[in-house]
Design an enzyme around this catalytic site. Sequence first.
Site, PDB file in Angstrom:
ATOM      1  N   HIS A 161     -16.460 -51.802 -36.388  1.00 23.10           N
ATOM      2  CA  HIS A 161     -17.171 -50.865 -35.494  1.00 23.10           C
ATOM      3  C   HIS A 161     -17.549 -51.520 -34.159  1.00 23.10           C
ATOM      4  CE1 HIS A 161     -21.773 -51.581 -36.386  1.00 23.10           C
ATOM      5  NE2 HIS A 161     -21.124 -52.712 -36.345  1.00 23.10           N
TER       6      HIS A 161
ATOM      7  N   HIS B 173     -18.800 -46.457 -35.859  1.00 23.02           N
ATOM      8  CA  HIS B 173     -18.043 -46.281 -34.617  1.00 23.02           C
ATOM      9  C   HIS B 173     -16.568 -46.687 -34.714  1.00 23.02           C
ATOM     10  CE1 HIS B 173     -19.339 -45.704 -30.136  1.00 23.02           C
ATOM     11  NE2 HIS B 173     -18.323 -44.931 -30.481  1.00 23.02           N
TER      12      HIS B 173
ATOM     13  N   ASP C  41     -23.530 -46.319 -25.306  1.00 17.50           N
ATOM     14  CA  ASP C  41     -23.729 -47.211 -26.452  1.00 17.50           C
ATOM     15  C   ASP C  41     -24.590 -48.396 -25.999  1.00 17.50           C
ATOM     16  OD1 ASP C  41     -23.197 -48.926 -28.720  1.00 17.50           O
ATOM     17  OD2 ASP C  41     -21.221 -48.026 -28.947  1.00 17.50           O
TER      18      ASP C  41
ATOM     19  N   ASP D 242     -18.572 -52.575 -27.926  1.00 17.49           N
ATOM     20  CA  ASP D 242     -17.536 -52.244 -28.924  1.00 17.49           C
ATOM     21  C   ASP D 242     -16.144 -52.553 -28.398  1.00 17.49           C
ATOM     22  OD1 ASP D 242     -19.629 -51.511 -30.525  1.00 17.49           O
ATOM     23  OD2 ASP D 242     -19.266 -49.344 -30.406  1.00 17.49           O
TER      24      ASP D 242
ATOM     25  N   ASP E  64     -27.207 -45.366 -31.147  1.00 16.21           N
ATOM     26  CA  ASP E  64     -28.001 -46.567 -30.830  1.00 16.21           C
ATOM     27  C   ASP E  64     -28.107 -46.818 -29.327  1.00 16.21           C
ATOM     28  OD1 ASP E  64     -25.780 -48.188 -29.975  1.00 16.21           O
ATOM     29  OD2 ASP E  64     -25.467 -48.962 -31.999  1.00 16.21           O
TER      30      ASP E  64
ATOM     31  N   GLU F  16     -22.815 -43.223 -35.838  1.00 10.89           N
ATOM     32  CA  GLU F  16     -23.775 -44.238 -36.285  1.00 10.89           C
ATOM     33  C   GLU F  16     -25.135 -43.673 -36.742  1.00 10.89           C
ATOM     34  OE1 GLU F  16     -23.109 -47.451 -36.877  1.00 10.89           O
ATOM     35  OE2 GLU F  16     -21.257 -47.839 -35.772  1.00 10.89           O
TER      36      GLU F  16
ATOM     37  N   ASP G 108     -22.773 -43.143 -29.163  1.00 10.40           N
ATOM     38  CA  ASP G 108     -23.367 -43.910 -30.261  1.00 10.40           C
ATOM     39  C   ASP G 108     -24.880 -43.686 -30.190  1.00 10.40           C
ATOM     40  OD1 ASP G 108     -24.467 -46.011 -31.842  1.00 10.40           O
ATOM     41  OD2 ASP G 108     -22.762 -47.312 -31.422  1.00 10.40           O
TER      42      ASP G 108
ATOM     43  N   HIS H 120     -23.957 -51.141 -27.215  1.00 15.81           N
ATOM     44  CA  HIS H 120     -22.954 -52.203 -27.372  1.00 15.81           C
ATOM     45  C   HIS H 120     -21.694 -51.881 -26.569  1.00 15.81           C
ATOM     46  CE1 HIS H 120     -25.438 -51.917 -31.065  1.00 15.81           C
ATOM     47  NE2 HIS H 120     -25.525 -53.223 -30.894  1.00 15.81           N
TER      48      HIS H 120
HETATM   49  N1  ARG Z   1     -20.826 -49.494 -33.016  1.00 16.66           N
HETATM   50  C1  ARG Z   1     -21.750 -50.426 -33.106  1.00 16.66           C
HETATM   51  N2  ARG Z   1     -22.968 -50.135 -33.449  1.00 16.66           N
HETATM   52  N3  ARG Z   1     -21.348 -51.679 -32.849  1.00 16.66           N
HETATM   53  C2  ARG Z   1     -22.166 -52.844 -32.944  1.00 16.66           C
HETATM   54  C3  ARG Z   1     -21.359 -54.101 -32.658  1.00 16.66           C
HETATM   55  C4  ARG Z   1     -22.180 -55.340 -32.753  1.00 16.66           C
HETATM   56  C5  ARG Z   1     -21.441 -56.627 -32.373  1.00 16.66           C
HETATM   57  N4  ARG Z   1     -21.089 -56.635 -30.991  1.00 16.66           N
HETATM   58  C6  ARG Z   1     -20.200 -56.842 -33.221  1.00 16.66           C
HETATM   59  O1  ARG Z   1     -19.097 -56.804 -32.718  1.00 16.66           O
HETATM   60  O2  ARG Z   1     -20.311 -57.034 -34.403  1.00 16.66           O
HETATM   61 MN    MN Z   2     -20.904 -48.259 -30.944  1.00 15.26          MN
HETATM   62 MN    MN Z   3     -23.818 -49.363 -30.722  1.00 15.48          MN
END
Ligand code: ARG
Ligand code: MN
Ligand code: MN
Length: 301
Positions: free
Chosen positions: A142, A102, A125, A129, A230, A273, A228, A127
């Site tokens: 990411h 990402h 997502d 991010d 996920d 991802e 994303d 998350h």
């Molecule tokens: N694009 C993603 N899958 N991001 C996951 C980030 C996980 C976590 N919040 C980090 O900053 O490391």
């Molecule tokens: Mn993401």
């Molecule tokens: Mn994510």
Amino acid sequence: MVKIDIIGAPTAFGQPKLGVSLGPDAVRFSGLEENLKSLGHDVSDLGNVYGNYKTVYRKDNVKDGQGLINFDEVRDFSEHLSQAVDNTLKNKRFPFVIGGDHSLSIGSVSAVSHHYSNLGVLWIDAHGDINSSDTSPSGNIHGMPLGVLLGEGNEALVNINHKGAKLKHENIVLVGVRDLDAGEKAYIKKHGIKCYTMSDVARLGLDTVITKALKHLQECDGIHLSLDVDSLDPMEMPGTGTKVDGGIFLSDMLLALNILSKTEQLVSADLVEVNPLLDNRNKTAVKAVTLAEYIFGQSQI
Ligand SMILES: NC(=[NH2+])NCCC[C@H](N)C(=O)O
Ligand SMILES: [Mn+2]
Ligand SMILES: [Mn+2]
């Protein structure tokens, strides 16, 4: 009919797990170009973007002084990707960027924001991010693209493509969120960023959430979708690097994308991802193609 440029962005520099750089080809081999063509679109696959480095991943994942992992590589890749996306927009075509991790959205959205002065972003997502070099617990870039695009943290990343912040806080909507770091929660609250968590999705339904999100972005002169994989439940999408239980199911997502595909405001998108090395018989890439079809108007009847 949409004039779509498929742009492969195989970067894995934004996170430590090997395999996400194979995402673009896994999605291609699952029929992306052909299926979008059968929907009546003018589709051109521009192949993959590469930066100046010999690979798109590192096995050693080195932190720089600010705690950013693979910083030089991410910056270099982002500049190259932003040039490709910029060219597509200059040719009046729709950039559809296939990742890769990402962190690629730093490059894609930076370029899109140069063409739209009041760009909205729909970020689907698990998350947020929305970390930056100041708040990230992991150093993985990411987890930072939204933070960077809002002008936070490391200046060289903030200044990719053109100087300064690329997005306004009020022009972002997060959907599907269920794993935020403490710094991300504080930042979202401080700036009043619109955020629909999985609990909101459970309560309202994803169709209502997307309709509300689009209403929030209705004054924007363009909307970028950053999807994303996920965000979907790991039962649906096993092939991704940071899985979080309790996610969106495919049928709900397809309905939401159907609603989204009807807005004239959608100008660009990322699908990110997909990691074939973590996948179960390529299921994740195959479903990613289904998501792509629905973004571009596929319907069930
Ligand atoms: N694009 C993603 N899958 N991001 C996951 C980030 C996980 C976590 N919040 C980090 O900053 O490391
Ligand atoms: Mn993401
Ligand atoms: Mn994510």
